[in-house]
Scaffold this motif. Structure first.
Motif, PDB file in Angstrom:
ATOM      1  N   PRO A 397      -0.189  20.603  23.956  1.00 28.41           N
ATOM      2  CA  PRO A 397       0.631  21.477  23.098  1.00 28.41           C
ATOM      3  C   PRO A 397       2.101  21.381  23.471  1.00 28.41           C
ATOM      4  O   PRO A 397       2.464  21.475  24.645  1.00 28.41           O
ATOM      5  N   PHE A 398       2.944  21.145  22.473  1.00 25.08           N
ATOM      6  CA  PHE A 398       4.384  21.201  22.680  1.00 25.08           C
ATOM      7  C   PHE A 398       4.862  22.643  22.593  1.00 25.08           C
ATOM      8  O   PHE A 398       5.690  23.092  23.372  1.00 25.08           O
ATOM      9  N   MET A 399       4.338  23.376  21.617  1.00 18.91           N
ATOM     10  CA  MET A 399       4.672  24.784  21.428  1.00 18.91           C
ATOM     11  C   MET A 399       3.467  25.468  20.792  1.00 18.91           C
ATOM     12  O   MET A 399       2.895  24.939  19.841  1.00 18.91           O
ATOM     13  N   ALA A 400       3.086  26.605  21.323  1.00 15.82           N
ATOM     14  CA  ALA A 400       1.948  27.340  20.786  1.00 15.82           C
ATOM     15  C   ALA A 400       2.289  28.817  20.678  1.00 15.82           C
ATOM     16  O   ALA A 400       2.966  29.382  21.540  1.00 15.82           O
ATOM     17  N   SER A 401       1.864  29.418  19.586  1.00 16.50           N
ATOM     18  CA  SER A 401       2.030  30.854  19.390  1.00 16.50           C
ATOM     19  C   SER A 401       0.934  31.321  18.456  1.00 16.50           C
ATOM     20  O   SER A 401       0.069  30.534  18.041  1.00 16.50           O
ATOM     21  N   ASP A 402       0.966  32.618  18.130  1.00 18.59           N
ATOM     22  CA  ASP A 402      -0.035  33.122  17.190  1.00 18.59           C
ATOM     23  C   ASP A 402       0.181  32.567  15.783  1.00 18.59           C
ATOM     24  O   ASP A 402      -0.640  32.764  14.886  1.00 18.59           O
ATOM     25  N   LYS A 403       1.316  31.844  15.587  1.00 14.10           N
ATOM     26  CA  LYS A 403       1.599  31.233  14.281  1.00 14.10           C
ATOM     27  C   LYS A 403       0.995  29.836  14.168  1.00 14.10           C
ATOM     28  O   LYS A 403       0.949  29.259  13.096  1.00 14.10           O
ATOM     29  N   GLY A 404       0.561  29.266  15.310  1.00 16.04           N
ATOM     30  CA  GLY A 404      -0.010  27.925  15.290  1.00 16.04           C
ATOM     31  C   GLY A 404       0.405  27.125  16.510  1.00 16.04           C
ATOM     32  O   GLY A 404       1.004  27.662  17.453  1.00 16.04           O
ATOM     33  N   ILE A 406       2.078  23.247  17.831  1.00 15.24           N
ATOM     34  CA  ILE A 406       2.712  21.955  17.618  1.00 15.24           C
ATOM     35  C   ILE A 406       2.329  21.089  18.808  1.00 15.24           C
ATOM     36  O   ILE A 406       2.468  21.512  19.964  1.00 15.24           O
ATOM     37  N   TYR A 407       1.837  19.880  18.542  1.00 14.40           N
ATOM     38  CA  TYR A 407       1.353  19.014  19.608  1.00 14.40           C
ATOM     39  C   TYR A 407       2.373  17.927  19.934  1.00 14.40           C
ATOM     40  O   TYR A 407       3.228  17.587  19.122  1.00 14.40           O
ATOM     41  N   ASP A 408       2.224  17.348  21.118  1.00 12.04           N
ATOM     42  CA  ASP A 408       3.198  16.344  21.546  1.00 12.04           C
ATOM     43  C   ASP A 408       3.153  15.086  20.694  1.00 12.04           C
ATOM     44  O   ASP A 408       4.151  14.364  20.628  1.00 12.04           O
ATOM     45  N   TRP A 409       2.038  14.782  20.031  1.00 15.05           N
ATOM     46  CA  TRP A 409       2.040  13.598  19.167  1.00 15.05           C
ATOM     47  C   TRP A 409       3.008  13.755  18.002  1.00 15.05           C
ATOM     48  O   TRP A 409       3.434  12.764  17.392  1.00 15.05           O
TER      49      TRP A 409
END
Length: 625
Positions: A397-404, A406-409
């Motif tokens: 995970p590049f960024m994770a929250s309750d909104k979804g 974003i992965y490093d790929w």
């Protein structure tokens, strides 16, 4: 690259001419005794050479980079940019295949020295609940998680501590300036003095990179602007104005990642809610001559919702939400986030206010937080240290929250800033940035020239550079006084000898109609092979020859160079307009394919394995007046 030999000689000859000019520049600078630059002198004359660099790199002096595990400092960042081999924060050997010509180590002005205080467990840190927690997380190897928490706390103004201690800031700023002075070598390598101004308004990205033309004597005692208490860009412009008035120096700012601003970057109102006026337009145009249009967190040229007729608009699109993912994206925000739509809005305001607030040129840069300034797909060390390498980095995970999530790929191996200048010095490169004689690439180092005029003719192509300047303007310039003529443009693109050959050259035009509506059109003006424009008005796609089994591709499907003379067939002399060039390469491997082959893994079907690298020039603007 199975069919590369037939283009080898042409590209090498072009490269030798460029290298010869750089050698001459170096000799001239050294002979002139420019060890400390040419402070105060104007860079004059036509640009003779293109220089490659990164205007946006973070070292371990940036709080989020250090929390994320970056252990490399300023010296390592400059050494890497200059082509030397370094060892990354995770123990990997790292080296560029080709050195850069310039670098801006743009560490965040907010939180200077704060990581070191947290890591050391200083008393003023440990007196806060957050400080204790982050200190513990760092010690237990959870620095990346602590970084995410800190970014959210900073953006939402929920920090238990004051992030900007003046003494810490002064100490770190001195380190920044001294390192740039050590590594600056006029004529050979330019180390700009700069920083990142990190405004986050409720998580909406409003960041700017600040770049000085000046040396240590003017910059070291003038501390950078910070944002924790005042996040309005107008406060930054006042700070920059005060710097110039007090020191006699010169400085500019470059916004980036409008795609993470949730409609705020190019909003039609000021931060305080008031409408834009002429004073605002003049200030923004003065201080922000460039936009960083492509980097690791997505490409910002356009969006398929905004440009539905442009089949190349959906490129490395990040439209998930704002920077800390505290809010999702809605379609009404998009118009105020992307370069092309902002350039069109600028024409609208030019008609209304007399001044264009969004009259910017284009550059690309990495925004890497690893101290490793690379936008090369075959040599990509990720956005942060946790993504520098490894068989599983693509799915972290590049960024994770309750909104979804974003992965490093989804990180992009992008981009670079190309600057046309006479010599490799702070003064010459900064002056070129100020006049917008720049272009952005997504990592390729293709060479692109773009000139506009009402006086060119087809024969001028034979002496494109001399005639380009003599009878017209380069990218970043202005034309007017049509006098019954249509504007003509001369374009020359040469492939990157280490990249893909060229697919096509396009001119992107935007204009403002008399009724206030805005329009755009993408013209294919030159291309490889014998393809023909179809009945749908589109040029057929170039074949994708990338072999997913070994990462090779066939450069014979593209062109070594494309050179053309084009006249606008739809010109209306009464309308404000702009033109910029987009050059596309043929498809080549994306960094994810190189990883898949290197680690012998199979990524998920949604992961793209090929890419189509491109360049975006700064516009040329037309005005009836």
């Amino acid at each position: 690259m199975r069919a590369f030999l037939y283009v080898f000689l042409t590209v090498i000859l072009f490269g030798c001419q460029q290298d010869k000019q750089k050698t001459n520049d170096k000799a001239t600078s050294e002979a002139s005794g420019q060890a400390s630059g040419t402070q105060g002198m104007e860079s004059t004359g036509n640009a003779t050479n293109v220089y490659w660099g990164d205007t946006h790199l973070h070292t371990n002096l940036s709080l989020d980079a250090a929390l994320g595990g970056n252990t490399l400092g300023l010296d390592e960042a400059y050494m890497f940019a200059k082509g030397e081999q370094v060892t990354s924060s995770t123990g990997l050997s790292a080296k560029l295949s080709r050195p850069l010509d310039f670098l801006v180590a743009a560490d965040h002005s907010d939180g200077m020295g704060l990581f070191q205080s947290i890591e050391a467990g200083e008393e003023w840190i440990m007196n806060t609940a957050q400080g204790k927690r982050w200190n513990s997380m760092i010690k237990s190897g959870e620095g990346a998680e602590a970084s995410v928490e800190l970014i959210k706390a900073f953006s939402q103004k929920t920090m238990d501590m004051e992030p900007n201690d003046p003494e810490l800031q002064k100490s770190v700023w001195s380190m920044t300036v001294e390192a740039a002075e050590r590594h600056n070598n006029p004529g050979t390598f330019t180390a700009f003095i700069g920083y990142e101004w990190t405004s986050l308004i409720d998580g909406n990205n409003m960041h700017r990179v600040v770049i000085y033309r000046d040396n240590k004597d003017k910059t070291i005692n003038y501390l950078p602007a910070v944002t924790y208490d005042v996040q309005d860009p107008e406060s930054l412009w006042k700070h920059l104005s005060a710097y110039q008035e007090q020191t006699g120096g010169k400085v500019l700012a470059i916004p980036h990642n409008g795609n993470l601003s949730n409609g705020l970057m190019f909003a039609e109102t000021r931060i305080n809610g008031e409408p834009l006026d002429e004073s605002y337009a003049k200030e923004r145009s003065k201080w922000e001559p460039l936009l960083e249009v492509s980097q690791t967190k997505g490409d910002g040229e356009s969006h398929p919702f905004l440009s539905p007729n442009d089949e190349f608009a959906d490129f490395e699109t990040w439209d998930f939400g704002n920077l800390d993912f505290s809010a999702v994206k809605t379609k009404d925000m998009l118009e105020h986030e992307y370069a092309r739509s902002a350039l069109k809005l600028g024409l609208k305001f030019k008609n209304e206010l007399g001044t264009n607030p969004f009259k910017f040129g284009l550059v690309g840069s990495t925004d890497s937080h690893t101290s490793l300034s690379t936008a090369d797909d075959n040599n990509f060390y990720g956005k942060t240290p946790h993504a520098e390498g490894g068989a599983d980095r693509w799915k972290k995970p590049f960024m994770a929250s309750d909104k979804g999530t974003i992965y490093d790929w989804q990180s992009v191996a992008s981009g670079y800033a190309a600057v046309w200048a006479r010599e490799n010095t702070r003064e010459a490169l900064w002056d070129a940035m100020k006049r917008k004689e720049t272009y952005a690439t997504t990592g390729t180092r293709m060479t692109v020239r773009f000139f506009g005029s009402f006086d060119y003719n087809q024969d001028d192509l034979d002496n494109l550079v001399d005639k380009g300047y003599e009878k017209g303007v380069p990218m970043g310039g202005d034309i007017s006084n049509a006098d019954g003529k249509s504007p003509s443009f001369m374009i020359h693109a040469v492939m990157d000898p280490e990249g893909g050959s060229l697919d096509r050259v396009q001119v992107v035009k935007g204009w403002a109609n008399a009724d206030g509506t805005l329009g755009e059109q993408v013209y294919d003006v030159d291309w490889s092979g014998d393809r023909k424009i179809g009945s749908n008005g589109k040029l057929p796609a170039v074949p994708n020859t990338v072999d997913l089994e070994d990462g090779s591709w066939d450069n014979a499907t593209g062109a070594t160079e494309l050179k053309t003379f084009w006249t606008d067939p739809d010109f209306d002399p009464a309308m404000e307009a702009f033109y910029y060039v987009r050059v596309l390469e043929i498809p080549t491997p994306r960094w994810t394919l190189y990883d898949q082959l290197k680690y012998n893994i199979k990524m998920d079907d949604e992961v793209p394995l090929t890419t189509q690298e491109r360049a975006y020039t700064s516009p040329i603007w037309y005005s009836p007046n």
